[in-house]
Scaffold this motif. Sequence first.
Motif, PDB file in Angstrom:
ATOM      1  N   PRO A   1       0.830  -1.200   0.000  1.00 18.27           N
ATOM      2  CA  PRO A   1       0.000   0.000   0.000  1.00 18.27           C
ATOM      3  C   PRO A   1       0.867   1.253   0.000  1.00 18.27           C
ATOM      4  O   PRO A   1       1.907   1.296   0.663  1.00 18.27           O
ATOM      5  CB  PRO A   1      -0.813  -0.106   1.286  1.00 18.27           C
ATOM      6  N   ARG A   2       0.442   2.256  -0.765  1.00 19.63           N
ATOM      7  CA  ARG A   2       1.158   3.539  -0.805  1.00 19.63           C
ATOM      8  C   ARG A   2       0.140   4.646  -0.594  1.00 19.63           C
ATOM      9  O   ARG A   2      -0.935   4.639  -1.180  1.00 19.63           O
ATOM     10  CB  ARG A   2       1.879   3.700  -2.139  1.00 19.63           C
ATOM     11  N   LEU A   3       0.483   5.600   0.274  1.00 15.34           N
ATOM     12  CA  LEU A   3      -0.402   6.714   0.606  1.00 15.34           C
ATOM     13  C   LEU A   3       0.198   8.020   0.099  1.00 15.34           C
ATOM     14  O   LEU A   3       1.411   8.240   0.207  1.00 15.34           O
ATOM     15  CB  LEU A   3      -0.618   6.796   2.120  1.00 15.34           C
ATOM     16  N   PHE A   4      -0.661   8.871  -0.472  1.00 14.96           N
ATOM     17  CA  PHE A   4      -0.226  10.136  -1.039  1.00 14.96           C
ATOM     18  C   PHE A   4      -1.045  11.280  -0.465  1.00 14.96           C
ATOM     19  O   PHE A   4      -2.254  11.148  -0.278  1.00 14.96           O
ATOM     20  CB  PHE A   4      -0.390  10.131  -2.567  1.00 14.96           C
ATOM     21  N   ARG A   5      -0.387  12.393  -0.214  1.00 19.88           N
ATOM     22  CA  ARG A   5      -1.074  13.622   0.191  1.00 19.88           C
ATOM     23  C   ARG A   5      -1.295  14.431  -1.080  1.00 19.88           C
ATOM     24  O   ARG A   5      -0.358  14.743  -1.817  1.00 19.88           O
ATOM     25  CB  ARG A   5      -0.208  14.410   1.164  1.00 19.88           C
ATOM     26  N   ILE A   6      -2.563  14.764  -1.341  1.00 17.44           N
ATOM     27  CA  ILE A   6      -2.921  15.502  -2.547  1.00 17.44           C
ATOM     28  C   ILE A   6      -3.541  16.831  -2.132  1.00 17.44           C
ATOM     29  O   ILE A   6      -4.554  16.850  -1.429  1.00 17.44           O
ATOM     30  CB  ILE A   6      -3.906  14.695  -3.418  1.00 17.44           C
ATOM     31  N   CYS A   7      -2.897  17.911  -2.530  1.00 20.07           N
ATOM     32  CA  CYS A   7      -3.369  19.258  -2.217  1.00 20.07           C
ATOM     33  C   CYS A   7      -3.662  19.989  -3.528  1.00 20.07           C
ATOM     34  O   CYS A   7      -2.971  19.764  -4.521  1.00 20.07           O
ATOM     35  CB  CYS A   7      -2.317  20.038  -1.435  1.00 20.07           C
ATOM     36  N   PRO A   8      -4.661  20.874  -3.525  1.00 18.42           N
ATOM     37  CA  PRO A   8      -4.965  21.630  -4.739  1.00 18.42           C
ATOM     38  C   PRO A   8      -3.754  22.440  -5.214  1.00 18.42           C
ATOM     39  O   PRO A   8      -3.024  23.009  -4.402  1.00 18.42           O
ATOM     40  CB  PRO A   8      -6.094  22.562  -4.313  1.00 18.42           C
ATOM     41  N   ASP A   9      -3.521  22.448  -6.508  1.00 23.80           N
ATOM     42  CA  ASP A   9      -2.465  23.238  -7.157  1.00 23.80           C
ATOM     43  C   ASP A   9      -1.057  22.882  -6.685  1.00 23.80           C
ATOM     44  O   ASP A   9      -0.156  23.713  -6.730  1.00 23.80           O
ATOM     45  CB  ASP A   9      -2.712  24.745  -6.945  1.00 23.80           C
ATOM     46  N   ARG A  10      -0.864  21.651  -6.184  1.00 29.44           N
ATOM     47  CA  ARG A  10       0.464  21.193  -5.770  1.00 29.44           C
ATOM     48  C   ARG A  10       0.635  19.753  -6.223  1.00 29.44           C
ATOM     49  O   ARG A  10      -0.332  19.017  -6.336  1.00 29.44           O
ATOM     50  CB  ARG A  10       0.605  21.261  -4.247  1.00 29.44           C
ATOM     51  N   PRO A  11       1.891  19.337  -6.449  1.00 24.53           N
ATOM     52  CA  PRO A  11       2.109  17.937  -6.818  1.00 24.53           C
ATOM     53  C   PRO A  11       1.769  17.010  -5.652  1.00 24.53           C
ATOM     54  O   PRO A  11       1.906  17.392  -4.489  1.00 24.53           O
ATOM     55  CB  PRO A  11       3.613  17.871  -7.126  1.00 24.53           C
ATOM     56  N   ALA A  12       1.333  15.813  -5.968  1.00 26.86           N
ATOM     57  CA  ALA A  12       1.086  14.810  -4.932  1.00 26.86           C
ATOM     58  C   ALA A  12       2.427  14.370  -4.359  1.00 26.86           C
ATOM     59  O   ALA A  12       3.426  14.291  -5.066  1.00 26.86           O
ATOM     60  CB  ALA A  12       0.345  13.617  -5.516  1.00 26.86           C
ATOM     61  N   VAL A  13       2.445  14.096  -3.052  1.00 23.11           N
ATOM     62  CA  VAL A  13       3.667  13.665  -2.372  1.00 23.11           C
ATOM     63  C   VAL A  13       3.364  12.373  -1.624  1.00 23.11           C
ATOM     64  O   VAL A  13       2.374  12.288  -0.893  1.00 23.11           O
ATOM     65  CB  VAL A  13       4.153  14.753  -1.375  1.00 23.11           C
ATOM     66  N   GLU A  14       4.218  11.372  -1.803  1.00 30.07           N
ATOM     67  CA  GLU A  14       4.021  10.124  -1.064  1.00 30.07           C
ATOM     68  C   GLU A  14       4.334  10.349   0.406  1.00 30.07           C
ATOM     69  O   GLU A  14       5.371  10.903   0.764  1.00 30.07           O
ATOM     70  CB  GLU A  14       4.891   8.999  -1.606  1.00 30.07           C
ATOM     71  N   VAL A  15       3.407   9.930   1.271  1.00 27.10           N
ATOM     72  CA  VAL A  15       3.548  10.141   2.711  1.00 27.10           C
ATOM     73  C   VAL A  15       3.476   8.830   3.495  1.00 27.10           C
ATOM     74  O   VAL A  15       3.343   8.849   4.711  1.00 27.10           O
ATOM     75  CB  VAL A  15       2.475  11.130   3.234  1.00 27.10           C
ATOM     76  N   THR A  16       3.605   7.706   2.823  1.00 26.49           N
ATOM     77  CA  THR A  16       3.462   6.399   3.459  1.00 26.49           C
ATOM     78  C   THR A  16       4.342   6.279   4.697  1.00 26.49           C
ATOM     79  O   THR A  16       3.894   5.811   5.746  1.00 26.49           O
ATOM     80  CB  THR A  16       3.810   5.276   2.464  1.00 26.49           C
TER      81      THR A  16
END
Length: 94
Positions: free
Chosen positions: A38-53
């Motif tokens: 499993p991989r978790l990503f933080r997704i914010c508007p107008d920013r690239p997704a960043v893996e936060v696992t």
Amino acid sequence: MAETQKDGECRIAEIMQYSCVPKKNARGVHVVHCVPVPRLFRICPDRPAVEVTRVLNIDIDTGYVEMPKALGQKLPNGKAWRDVIRHDTSSEDE
């Protein structure tokens, strides 16, 4: 996937990938053994997704995911793919 979000708020999204290895079983037949990753990503508007696992606190028994209060300080700065510039060095060698 992740829960709904309000405008301007970040959300956590999950993707499941699999790591697979072919092996021979006791009868000499090839079988493929796969393990979920499993991989978790933080997704914010107008920013690239960043893996936060690796920086999230995850309760193995319940699956509850807790974000550390200082999550933004732990994350690397990212760029959108459209902003990445590739420098081709092969033409310099000629």
